[in-house]
Design a protein around this motif. Structure first.
Motif, mmCIF file in Angstrom:
data_model
loop_
_atom_site.group_PDB
_atom_site.id
_atom_site.type_symbol
_atom_site.label_atom_id
_atom_site.label_comp_id
_atom_site.label_asym_id
_atom_site.label_seq_id
_atom_site.Cartn_x
_atom_site.Cartn_y
_atom_site.Cartn_z
ATOM 1 N N ALA A 92 0.896 -0.919 0.132
ATOM 2 C CA ALA A 92 0.191 0.230 0.391
ATOM 3 C C ALA A 92 1.208 1.317 -0.322
ATOM 4 C CB ALA A 92 -0.489 -0.094 1.093
ATOM 5 N N LEU A 93 1.925 1.572 0.902
ATOM 6 C CA LEU A 93 2.720 2.359 0.872
ATOM 7 C C LEU A 93 3.721 2.964 -1.042
ATOM 8 C CD1 LEU A 93 5.271 1.887 3.981
ATOM 9 C CD2 LEU A 93 3.341 3.617 2.987
ATOM 10 N N LEU A 94 3.941 1.478 -1.726
ATOM 11 C CA LEU A 94 4.186 2.078 -2.903
ATOM 12 C C LEU A 94 3.366 2.446 -3.268
ATOM 13 C CD1 LEU A 94 5.672 -1.382 -3.982
ATOM 14 C CD2 LEU A 94 6.784 0.477 -2.803
ATOM 15 N N GLU A 95 2.357 2.305 -3.190
ATOM 16 C CA GLU A 95 1.396 3.006 -4.469
ATOM 17 C C GLU A 95 0.738 4.643 -3.797
ATOM 18 O OE1 GLU A 95 -3.286 1.750 -4.187
ATOM 19 O OE2 GLU A 95 -2.886 -0.018 -4.220
ATOM 20 N N ILE A 96 1.164 4.463 -2.028
ATOM 21 C CA ILE A 96 1.558 6.179 -2.279
ATOM 22 C C ILE A 96 2.783 7.159 -2.819
ATOM 23 C CG2 ILE A 96 1.623 7.469 0.167
ATOM 24 C CD1 ILE A 96 0.540 5.943 1.681
ATOM 25 N N SER A 97 4.023 6.378 -2.310
ATOM 26 C CA SER A 97 4.456 7.077 -3.759
ATOM 27 C C SER A 97 5.600 5.743 -3.859
ATOM 28 C CB SER A 97 5.592 7.921 -2.493
ATOM 29 O OG SER A 97 7.002 8.173 -3.447
ATOM 30 N N ALA A 98 6.177 6.219 -5.506
ATOM 31 C CA ALA A 98 6.936 5.122 -5.399
ATOM 32 C C ALA A 98 8.980 4.952 -5.166
ATOM 33 C CB ALA A 98 7.001 4.689 -7.092
ATOM 34 N N ASP A 99 8.276 6.618 -4.745
ATOM 35 C CA ASP A 99 10.360 6.383 -4.067
ATOM 36 C C ASP A 99 10.015 5.091 -2.775
ATOM 37 O OD1 ASP A 99 10.610 8.746 -5.194
ATOM 38 O OD2 ASP A 99 9.821 10.150 -4.544
ATOM 39 N N TYR A 100 9.490 5.273 -2.092
ATOM 40 C CA TYR A 100 10.092 3.483 -1.179
ATOM 41 C C TYR A 100 9.666 1.899 -1.419
ATOM 42 C CZ TYR A 100 6.582 7.370 2.030
ATOM 43 O OH TYR A 100 6.397 8.598 1.705
ATOM 44 N N ARG A 101 9.737 2.019 -2.924
ATOM 45 C CA ARG A 101 10.543 0.649 -3.372
ATOM 46 C C ARG A 101 11.541 0.589 -2.783
ATOM 47 N NH1 ARG A 101 7.999 -2.013 -6.327
ATOM 48 N NH2 ARG A 101 8.976 -3.578 -7.461
ATOM 49 N N SER A 102 12.879 1.780 -3.086
ATOM 50 C CA SER A 102 13.975 0.853 -2.936
ATOM 51 C C SER A 102 14.364 0.425 -1.455
ATOM 52 C CB SER A 102 14.820 1.926 -3.006
ATOM 53 O OG SER A 102 14.975 3.641 -2.790
ATOM 54 N N VAL A 103 13.934 1.563 -0.101
ATOM 55 C CA VAL A 103 14.426 1.136 0.937
ATOM 56 C C VAL A 103 13.378 -0.210 1.291
ATOM 57 C CG1 VAL A 103 13.663 2.103 3.608
ATOM 58 C CG2 VAL A 103 14.472 3.519 1.438
ATOM 59 N N LEU A 104 12.023 -0.255 1.040
ATOM 60 C CA LEU A 104 10.874 -1.904 0.989
ATOM 61 C C LEU A 104 12.247 -2.406 0.609
ATOM 62 C CD1 LEU A 104 8.237 0.127 0.726
ATOM 63 C CD2 LEU A 104 9.044 -0.595 2.901
ATOM 64 N N LYS A 105 12.407 -2.764 -0.260
ATOM 65 C CA LYS A 105 12.832 -3.347 -0.852
ATOM 66 C C LYS A 105 14.666 -3.652 -0.819
ATOM 67 C CE LYS A 105 13.362 -5.807 -6.238
ATOM 68 N NZ LYS A 105 12.970 -5.816 -7.187
ATOM 69 N N GLU A 106 15.116 -3.049 -0.112
ATOM 70 C CA GLU A 106 16.606 -3.443 0.223
ATOM 71 C C GLU A 106 16.277 -3.776 1.466
ATOM 72 O OE1 GLU A 106 19.744 -0.864 2.511
ATOM 73 O OE2 GLU A 106 18.892 -0.125 0.349
ATOM 74 N N ALA A 107 15.049 -4.200 1.694
ATOM 75 C CA ALA A 107 15.135 -4.727 3.464
ATOM 76 C C ALA A 107 14.003 -6.157 3.483
ATOM 77 C CB ALA A 107 14.779 -3.634 4.616
ATOM 78 N N LYS A 108 13.596 -6.105 2.019
ATOM 79 C CA LYS A 108 12.996 -7.846 1.786
ATOM 80 C C LYS A 108 11.828 -7.092 2.111
ATOM 81 C CE LYS A 108 16.511 -10.272 1.035
ATOM 82 N NZ LYS A 108 17.589 -9.750 1.435
ATOM 83 N N MET A 109 10.850 -6.070 1.855
ATOM 84 C CA MET A 109 9.705 -6.117 2.909
ATOM 85 C C MET A 109 8.617 -6.540 1.547
ATOM 86 S SD MET A 109 9.035 -5.044 5.747
ATOM 87 C CE MET A 109 10.645 -5.227 7.067
ATOM 88 N N LEU A 110 9.080 -6.588 -0.132
ATOM 89 C CA LEU A 110 7.728 -6.748 -1.233
ATOM 90 C C LEU A 110 8.304 -8.262 -0.854
ATOM 91 C CD1 LEU A 110 9.210 -3.323 -3.084
ATOM 92 C CD2 LEU A 110 7.064 -3.322 -1.209
ATOM 93 N N THR A 111 9.116 -8.854 -1.008
ATOM 94 C CA THR A 111 9.069 -10.063 -0.893
ATOM 95 C C THR A 111 7.955 -11.238 -0.429
ATOM 96 O OG1 THR A 111 11.217 -9.574 -1.583
ATOM 97 C CG2 THR A 111 10.329 -12.320 -1.674
ATOM 98 N N ARG A 112 6.908 -11.490 -0.814
ATOM 99 C CA ARG A 112 6.061 -12.792 -0.402
ATOM 100 C C ARG A 112 7.080 -13.964 0.049
ATOM 101 N NH1 ARG A 112 3.512 -17.005 0.358
ATOM 102 N NH2 ARG A 112 1.239 -17.505 0.890
ATOM 103 N N ASN A 113 7.151 -14.086 1.893
ATOM 104 C CA ASN A 113 7.463 -15.078 2.092
ATOM 105 C C ASN A 113 6.682 -16.214 1.356
ATOM 106 O OD1 ASN A 113 8.795 -17.347 3.595
ATOM 107 N ND2 ASN A 113 8.951 -15.950 5.743
ATOM 108 N N THR A 114 7.277 -17.115 0.323
ATOM 109 C CA THR A 114 6.544 -18.635 -0.075
ATOM 110 C C THR A 114 6.858 -20.492 1.373
ATOM 111 O OG1 THR A 114 8.176 -19.564 -0.874
ATOM 112 C CG2 THR A 114 6.800 -17.762 -2.367
ATOM 113 N N LYS A 115 7.264 -19.594 2.153
ATOM 114 C CA LYS A 115 7.472 -21.125 2.892
ATOM 115 C C LYS A 115 6.279 -21.520 3.777
ATOM 116 C CE LYS A 115 10.317 -19.322 6.143
ATOM 117 N NZ LYS A 115 12.078 -18.875 6.602
#
Length: 136
Positions: A92-115
């Motif tokens: 949802a934060l990505l919808e607000i601003s695409a600038d957050y993508r790099s920070v969230l991606k670096e912290a692995k917040m955008l990856t679904r944990n498939t376990k």
């Protein structure tokens, strides 16, 4: 059965999944009110660890207390639900601003944990646990 909310300001939505939990997240401009299934977050998740885990994307993007969070979550236990909420908030934060993508991606917040839990196999006690083998 669809749950509908009356939305006054523009809403930003995100869907998160973890294990067998599915969370639908709605972010609204506000003061940081956090409700899960129409209950207060502290009342629903009980543990501060789960709440802190769910709100991690806000800490990374430094947007604490700027949005009201409404979550509808189903399935799984509290840990899985907290993980699903975290992914939903990040999306949802990505919808607000695409600038957050790099920070969230670096912290692995955008990856679904498939376990997910492995299924039990026939002839075994659990997914992989077998009876003790005796050679003689």
């Amino acid at each position: 059965m669809a749950i509908s909310y009356q939305l006054k300001s523009p809403a930003f939505r995100g869907l998160g999944r973890r294990k067998s939990s599915v969370a639908r997240v709605i972010l609204l401009k506000g003061s940081g009110k956090f409700t899960i299934n129409k209950r207060e977050a502290k009342e629903y998740l009980k543990s501060d660890i789960y709440i802190k885990d769910a709100l991690q994307p806000f800490d990374l993007t430094q947007t604490n207390n700027t949005f009201d969070i409404r979550v509808t979550v189903r399935g799984g236990g509290l840990a899985g639900q907290a993980g699903a909420i975290r992914l939903g908030i990040a999306r949802a934060l990505l919808e607000i601003s695409a600038d957050y993508r790099s920070v969230l991606k670096e912290a692995k917040m955008l990856t679904r944990n498939t376990k997910v839990k492995e299924r039990k196999k026939p002839g075994l006690r659990k997914a992989r646990k077998a009876r003790q083998f005796s050679k003689r």
